[in-house]
Scaffold this active site. Sequence first.
Site, PDB file in Angstrom:
ATOM      1  N   GLY A 196      -4.623   4.172   4.200  1.00 31.11           N
ATOM      2  CA  GLY A 196      -5.267   3.136   3.944  1.00 31.11           C
ATOM      3  C   GLY A 196      -6.708   3.516   3.548  1.00 31.11           C
ATOM      4  N   LYS A 242       3.641   1.044  12.168  1.00 32.88           N
ATOM      5  CA  LYS A 242       3.321  -0.635  12.131  1.00 32.88           C
ATOM      6  C   LYS A 242       2.772  -0.741  10.532  1.00 32.88           C
ATOM      7  CE  LYS A 242      -0.822  -1.814  12.126  1.00 32.88           C
ATOM      8  NZ  LYS A 242      -0.812  -2.908  11.352  1.00 32.88           N
ATOM      9  N   CYS A 258      -4.246   4.268  -4.671  1.00 29.70           N
ATOM     10  CA  CYS A 258      -5.363   4.931  -4.126  1.00 29.70           C
ATOM     11  C   CYS A 258      -5.765   6.097  -5.166  1.00 29.70           C
ATOM     12  CB  CYS A 258      -5.104   5.610  -3.055  1.00 29.70           C
ATOM     13  SG  CYS A 258      -3.458   6.442  -2.845  1.00 29.70           S
TER      14      CYS A 258
END
Length: 489
Positions: free
Chosen positions: A234, A182, A291
């Site tokens: 994420g 996804k 990140c």
Amino acid sequence: MSVITEQGLPPVTLRIGAESRARGAGVHEHVNPATGQVDALIPLAGPDEVDEAVKIAHAAFAVWRSTPATERSKALLKLADLVEEHSGEFVALGAADNGLASATGQATVTAAAQWIRYYGGWADKLPLGRITSVVGAGGNFGHTLRQPYGVIGAIITWNAPLMSLAMKVPAALAAGNSMVVKPSELTPFSSMLFADLVREAGIPDGVFNVIPGGPDAGAALVEHPLVKKVSFTGGPDTARKITAACAKTFKPVLLELGGKSANLVFADADLDAAAMHSTFMSFGIMSGQACALPTRLLVEDSIYDEFVAKIGAIASSFKVGNPLEPDTICGPVINQAAVDRIESMVARAQEQGARLVTGGARLGGELAEGFYYPPTVLADVDPASELAQKEVFGPVLAIMRFTDETEAIALANNTDYGLSGYIWTSDSRRSIRLVEALETGEVVVNGAPNAVAERPFGGIGLSGNGNEGGLEGLEEFFWTKSVAYGNGQ
């Protein structure tokens, strides 16, 4: 191969098995971050589409795991070649997805191909197990098997969609798993081309499925009983929800989350090299939206003022603008919400005593319609402040000073994150001590590259758990079975 629209974008569809569907359960208006204008309508998968994709992936798993390892290797190596061949398209799609500057986009394509090629090379050399005993107690022969899970549910990040695919897909497929991915509805375009190339490489339909969607699609994917492991890149807030959902059935989860990485610069370092690397890594990589970037710069007191000046001068020289112009270093940030967040954090940092060196205000003029924020350097930042403790995810660098090695280590470890650490020193003994002392999943010294395919990449604390990259990244997609044979007839 996808047809490119007049806007230069491939139509976004749901890639479920052999089908390419233009409709889903909803629609998202994609906004180009460089212009602030809607440039595409993105079909979104809902729970029904997720269920269908997972079931198709489950059926395809039986075929893929029984495919000879040499054939899996061949397909992945071809995929790496195809990604390189389509580098120009990926660069353009990266700019459309999230405003990725073309120079960084090209480097991303090169890195993605390296990751795919690395795991393609492992596919026919898999560590399938080890002998545990030969004529041991009771005359038993024992060994272990390393077996693929089945369907891997992958949720990839908006800031680096191609790299996120490259860090997950080839390792999972090399191990013999199938996948449902996804991508974020914010950045769907790169995944479309990648899916085309997966098919062109000869990987069977259903082994790799792509379903753009929002949080409801992500939740359905995570909770589906046929999804045997979840790989997520994420933020910590979403990761907590995923972990809670997986905990219901003790489903394993791989989490690659955020970071607040410290960059330690000592007086004996090559200061010019350290300044250029530190500045580019803070701003030139995805406009600070990554990140593992060194967003906390810790500088030894004796060189502090000199080094801050170097950083400010370099940062202010970086061109911010159209991501497709070859001399652009910093493109836009992802959306208006990102601009608002960055502006508020920079304002609060100054209220708390931080000194603005350069940047600090959204760009106007010909860039006013896009989401452009300049490289922003703040010095004399309080180590306990929000700016030093929370991830900005934008082109903002917080600089602090230290007096000695002990204080540098304490400041570097004074965070709930633990993803990457950076060290600049010419003292090899010091670098060894610091590498041991930094509480991070990765440490790089004197400008070495980070997050490369052959080394494991992962964090601790709020930065997640598990690894992508290296043999460790491949082993994430196996489970271990213990086998023993006795003497009974």
